[in-house]
Design a protein around this motif. Structure first.
Motif, PDB file in Angstrom:
ATOM      1  N   THR A 140      23.019  18.596   7.438  1.00  0.00           N
ATOM      2  CA  THR A 140      22.519  19.482   6.332  1.00  0.00           C
ATOM      3  C   THR A 140      23.451  19.196   5.153  1.00  0.00           C
ATOM      4  OG1 THR A 140      24.772  20.870   7.136  1.00  0.00           O
ATOM      5  CG2 THR A 140      22.559  21.545   8.035  1.00  0.00           C
ATOM      6  N   GLY A 141      23.921  18.232   4.976  1.00  0.00           N
ATOM      7  CA  GLY A 141      24.788  17.530   3.899  1.00  0.00           C
ATOM      8  C   GLY A 141      25.918  17.960   3.635  1.00  0.00           C
ATOM      9  N   GLY A 142      26.636  18.765   4.424  1.00  0.00           N
ATOM     10  CA  GLY A 142      28.210  19.519   4.221  1.00  0.00           C
ATOM     11  C   GLY A 142      29.039  18.250   4.149  1.00  0.00           C
ATOM     12  N   ALA A 143      28.881  17.111   4.894  1.00  0.00           N
ATOM     13  CA  ALA A 143      29.759  16.108   5.012  1.00  0.00           C
ATOM     14  C   ALA A 143      29.863  15.431   3.653  1.00  0.00           C
ATOM     15  CB  ALA A 143      29.487  15.070   6.054  1.00  0.00           C
TER      16      ALA A 143
ATOM     17  N   ARG B  20      29.284  16.743   0.723  1.00  0.00           N
ATOM     18  CA  ARG B  20      29.804  17.488  -0.362  1.00  0.00           C
ATOM     19  C   ARG B  20      31.526  17.189  -0.118  1.00  0.00           C
ATOM     20  NH1 ARG B  20      26.864  21.655  -2.500  1.00  0.00           N
ATOM     21  NH2 ARG B  20      28.727  23.386  -2.433  1.00  0.00           N
ATOM     22  N   LEU B  21      31.943  16.895   0.990  1.00  0.00           N
ATOM     23  CA  LEU B  21      33.207  16.837   1.216  1.00  0.00           C
ATOM     24  C   LEU B  21      33.776  15.661   0.590  1.00  0.00           C
ATOM     25  CD1 LEU B  21      33.848  18.182   4.788  1.00  0.00           C
ATOM     26  CD2 LEU B  21      34.528  19.061   2.652  1.00  0.00           C
ATOM     27  N   VAL B  22      32.798  14.391   0.889  1.00  0.00           N
ATOM     28  CA  VAL B  22      33.284  13.284   0.559  1.00  0.00           C
ATOM     29  C   VAL B  22      33.054  12.961  -1.074  1.00  0.00           C
ATOM     30  CG1 VAL B  22      32.441  10.702   0.771  1.00  0.00           C
ATOM     31  CG2 VAL B  22      32.661  11.991   2.824  1.00  0.00           C
ATOM     32  N   PHE B  23      31.929  13.349  -1.539  1.00  0.00           N
ATOM     33  CA  PHE B  23      31.364  13.044  -2.743  1.00  0.00           C
ATOM     34  C   PHE B  23      31.824  14.268  -3.810  1.00  0.00           C
ATOM     35  CE2 PHE B  23      28.405  10.663  -0.466  1.00  0.00           C
ATOM     36  CZ  PHE B  23      28.757   9.168  -0.974  1.00  0.00           C
ATOM     37  N   GLY B  24      31.975  15.488  -3.340  1.00  0.00           N
ATOM     38  CA  GLY B  24      32.344  16.576  -4.253  1.00  0.00           C
ATOM     39  C   GLY B  24      31.192  17.472  -4.958  1.00  0.00           C
ATOM     40  N   TYR B  25      31.217  18.355  -5.422  1.00  0.00           N
ATOM     41  CA  TYR B  25      30.097  19.212  -5.902  1.00  0.00           C
ATOM     42  C   TYR B  25      30.325  20.131  -7.230  1.00  0.00           C
ATOM     43  CZ  TYR B  25      32.462  22.698  -3.426  1.00  0.00           C
ATOM     44  OH  TYR B  25      33.292  23.677  -2.644  1.00  0.00           O
ATOM     45  N   ASP B  26      29.432  20.238  -7.943  1.00  0.00           N
ATOM     46  CA  ASP B  26      29.681  20.998  -9.094  1.00  0.00           C
ATOM     47  C   ASP B  26      29.411  22.669  -8.903  1.00  0.00           C
ATOM     48  OD1 ASP B  26      27.023  21.692  -8.956  1.00  0.00           O
ATOM     49  OD2 ASP B  26      26.621  20.513 -10.838  1.00  0.00           O
ATOM     50  N   SER B  27      29.774  23.187 -10.107  1.00  0.00           N
ATOM     51  CA  SER B  27      29.762  24.700  -9.802  1.00  0.00           C
ATOM     52  C   SER B  27      28.420  25.232  -9.632  1.00  0.00           C
ATOM     53  CB  SER B  27      30.209  25.321 -11.184  1.00  0.00           C
ATOM     54  OG  SER B  27      31.768  24.986 -11.149  1.00  0.00           O
ATOM     55  N   TYR B  28      27.286  24.605  -9.623  1.00  0.00           N
ATOM     56  CA  TYR B  28      25.879  24.937  -9.582  1.00  0.00           C
ATOM     57  C   TYR B  28      25.302  24.691  -8.137  1.00  0.00           C
ATOM     58  CZ  TYR B  28      27.065  25.341 -14.315  1.00  0.00           C
ATOM     59  OH  TYR B  28      27.803  25.539 -15.605  1.00  0.00           O
ATOM     60  N   GLY B  29      26.241  24.099  -7.479  1.00  0.00           N
ATOM     61  CA  GLY B  29      25.817  23.957  -6.023  1.00  0.00           C
ATOM     62  C   GLY B  29      25.131  22.359  -5.922  1.00  0.00           C
ATOM     63  N   ASN B  30      25.085  21.542  -6.682  1.00  0.00           N
ATOM     64  CA  ASN B  30      24.852  20.170  -6.591  1.00  0.00           C
ATOM     65  C   ASN B  30      25.783  19.200  -6.372  1.00  0.00           C
ATOM     66  OD1 ASN B  30      22.350  20.621  -8.265  1.00  0.00           O
ATOM     67  ND2 ASN B  30      23.473  21.181  -9.733  1.00  0.00           N
ATOM     68  N   THR B  31      25.396  18.248  -5.225  1.00  0.00           N
ATOM     69  CA  THR B  31      26.367  17.278  -4.676  1.00  0.00           C
ATOM     70  C   THR B  31      26.369  16.286  -5.578  1.00  0.00           C
ATOM     71  OG1 THR B  31      26.062  18.055  -2.552  1.00  0.00           O
ATOM     72  CG2 THR B  31      27.050  16.004  -2.737  1.00  0.00           C
ATOM     73  N   CYS B  32      27.799  15.716  -6.054  1.00  0.00           N
ATOM     74  CA  CYS B  32      27.441  14.769  -7.056  1.00  0.00           C
ATOM     75  C   CYS B  32      27.229  13.477  -6.327  1.00  0.00           C
ATOM     76  CB  CYS B  32      29.117  14.543  -7.406  1.00  0.00           C
ATOM     77  SG  CYS B  32      29.750  15.904  -8.475  1.00  0.00           S
ATOM     78  N   GLY B  33      26.527  12.493  -6.922  1.00  0.00           N
ATOM     79  CA  GLY B  33      26.235  11.132  -6.368  1.00  0.00           C
ATOM     80  C   GLY B  33      24.866  11.390  -5.573  1.00  0.00           C
ATOM     81  N   ARG B  34      24.274  12.227  -5.937  1.00  0.00           N
ATOM     82  CA  ARG B  34      22.742  12.555  -5.014  1.00  0.00           C
ATOM     83  C   ARG B  34      21.728  13.234  -5.594  1.00  0.00           C
ATOM     84  NH1 ARG B  34      23.965  14.353   1.071  1.00  0.00           N
ATOM     85  NH2 ARG B  34      21.935  13.974   1.100  1.00  0.00           N
ATOM     86  N   ARG B  35      20.565  13.246  -5.139  1.00  0.00           N
ATOM     87  CA  ARG B  35      19.434  14.008  -5.773  1.00  0.00           C
ATOM     88  C   ARG B  35      19.522  15.150  -4.948  1.00  0.00           C
ATOM     89  NH1 ARG B  35      13.885  12.302  -7.650  1.00  0.00           N
ATOM     90  NH2 ARG B  35      14.746  10.350  -7.302  1.00  0.00           N
TER      91      ARG B  35
ATOM     92  N   GLU C 163      18.326  19.410  -4.175  1.00  0.00           N
ATOM     93  CA  GLU C 163      17.158  20.280  -4.162  1.00  0.00           C
ATOM     94  C   GLU C 163      17.374  21.598  -4.652  1.00  0.00           C
ATOM     95  OE1 GLU C 163      15.559  21.098  -0.185  1.00  0.00           O
ATOM     96  OE2 GLU C 163      15.953  18.897   0.061  1.00  0.00           O
ATOM     97  N   GLN C 164      16.345  22.250  -5.436  1.00  0.00           N
ATOM     98  CA  GLN C 164      16.767  23.384  -6.203  1.00  0.00           C
ATOM     99  C   GLN C 164      17.059  24.515  -5.206  1.00  0.00           C
ATOM    100  OE1 GLN C 164      16.249  24.149  -9.465  1.00  0.00           O
ATOM    101  NE2 GLN C 164      16.773  26.266  -9.169  1.00  0.00           N
ATOM    102  N   MET C 165      18.083  25.136  -5.626  1.00  0.00           N
ATOM    103  CA  MET C 165      18.350  26.523  -4.801  1.00  0.00           C
ATOM    104  C   MET C 165      17.877  27.729  -5.599  1.00  0.00           C
ATOM    105  SD  MET C 165      22.137  25.509  -3.235  1.00  0.00           S
ATOM    106  CE  MET C 165      22.884  25.057  -4.693  1.00  0.00           C
ATOM    107  N   GLU C 166      17.044  28.685  -4.875  1.00  0.00           N
ATOM    108  CA  GLU C 166      16.349  29.737  -5.248  1.00  0.00           C
ATOM    109  C   GLU C 166      17.571  30.673  -5.971  1.00  0.00           C
ATOM    110  OE1 GLU C 166      13.703  33.641  -4.134  1.00  0.00           O
ATOM    111  OE2 GLU C 166      13.588  31.802  -2.982  1.00  0.00           O
ATOM    112  N   GLY C 167      17.495  31.029  -7.324  1.00  0.00           N
ATOM    113  CA  GLY C 167      18.319  31.958  -7.960  1.00  0.00           C
ATOM    114  C   GLY C 167      19.622  31.297  -8.611  1.00  0.00           C
ATOM    115  N   VAL C 168      19.891  30.080  -8.329  1.00  0.00           N
ATOM    116  CA  VAL C 168      21.109  29.434  -8.585  1.00  0.00           C
ATOM    117  C   VAL C 168      20.624  28.307 -10.190  1.00  0.00           C
ATOM    118  CG1 VAL C 168      22.912  27.959  -8.055  1.00  0.00           C
ATOM    119  CG2 VAL C 168      21.972  29.271  -6.563  1.00  0.00           C
ATOM    120  N   TRP C 169      21.048  28.995 -11.178  1.00  0.00           N
ATOM    121  CA  TRP C 169      20.916  28.112 -12.448  1.00  0.00           C
ATOM    122  C   TRP C 169      21.709  26.744 -12.373  1.00  0.00           C
ATOM    123  CZ3 TRP C 169      24.415  27.448 -16.777  1.00  0.00           C
ATOM    124  CH2 TRP C 169      23.939  27.221 -18.063  1.00  0.00           C
ATOM    125  N   LEU C 170      20.744  25.742 -12.741  1.00  0.00           N
ATOM    126  CA  LEU C 170      21.039  24.258 -12.937  1.00  0.00           C
ATOM    127  C   LEU C 170      21.254  23.910 -11.429  1.00  0.00           C
ATOM    128  CD1 LEU C 170      23.381  24.464 -15.967  1.00  0.00           C
ATOM    129  CD2 LEU C 170      20.932  23.621 -15.850  1.00  0.00           C
TER     130      LEU C 170
END
Length: 99
Positions: A10-13, A15-30, A32-39
């Motif tokens: 699911t990509g949870g690992a 997110r722990l290794v690379f970190g993520y931003d305040s908009y739900g994006n995992t750093c260092g990866r492409r 997917e758009q999450m419905e209702g989440v800006w940016l």
């Protein structure tokens, strides 16, 4: 084993290794758009580091940083003390999501 496998699939690992931003994006990866989440859904393959705009804004009860987090291609080499410093850093990194 199944719990570990689920987080990898699911990509949870990542997110722990690379970190993520305040908009739900995992750093260092492409991402997917999450419905209702800006940016959400941004391509961050070239942005591998997490930058907190206000790292000292800590919620002791929840044990988390309340600052806006952004994925950046490089971290600042000096302390950003003013809005102009932050703006210059954002322009270098091509970031406009500062709220």
């Amino acid at each position: 084993g199944s719990i570990c496998g689920y987080t990898v699939v699911t990509g949870g690992a990542a997110r722990l290794v690379f970190g993520y931003d305040s908009y739900g994006n995992t750093c260092g990866r492409r991402n997917e758009q999450m419905e209702g989440v800006w940016l959400s859904g941004l391509d961050h393959r070239d942005r591998k580091f997490v930058f907190f705009l206000d790292p000292c804004n800590i919620d002791i009860v929840q044990r988390r940083i309340r600052s806006t987090a952004l994925c950046v291609s490089l971290c600042p080499s000096e302390e950003l003390k003013t809005y102009q410093d932050l703006k210059r850093f954002a322009m270098i990194n091509g970031r406009r999501e500062c709220v």
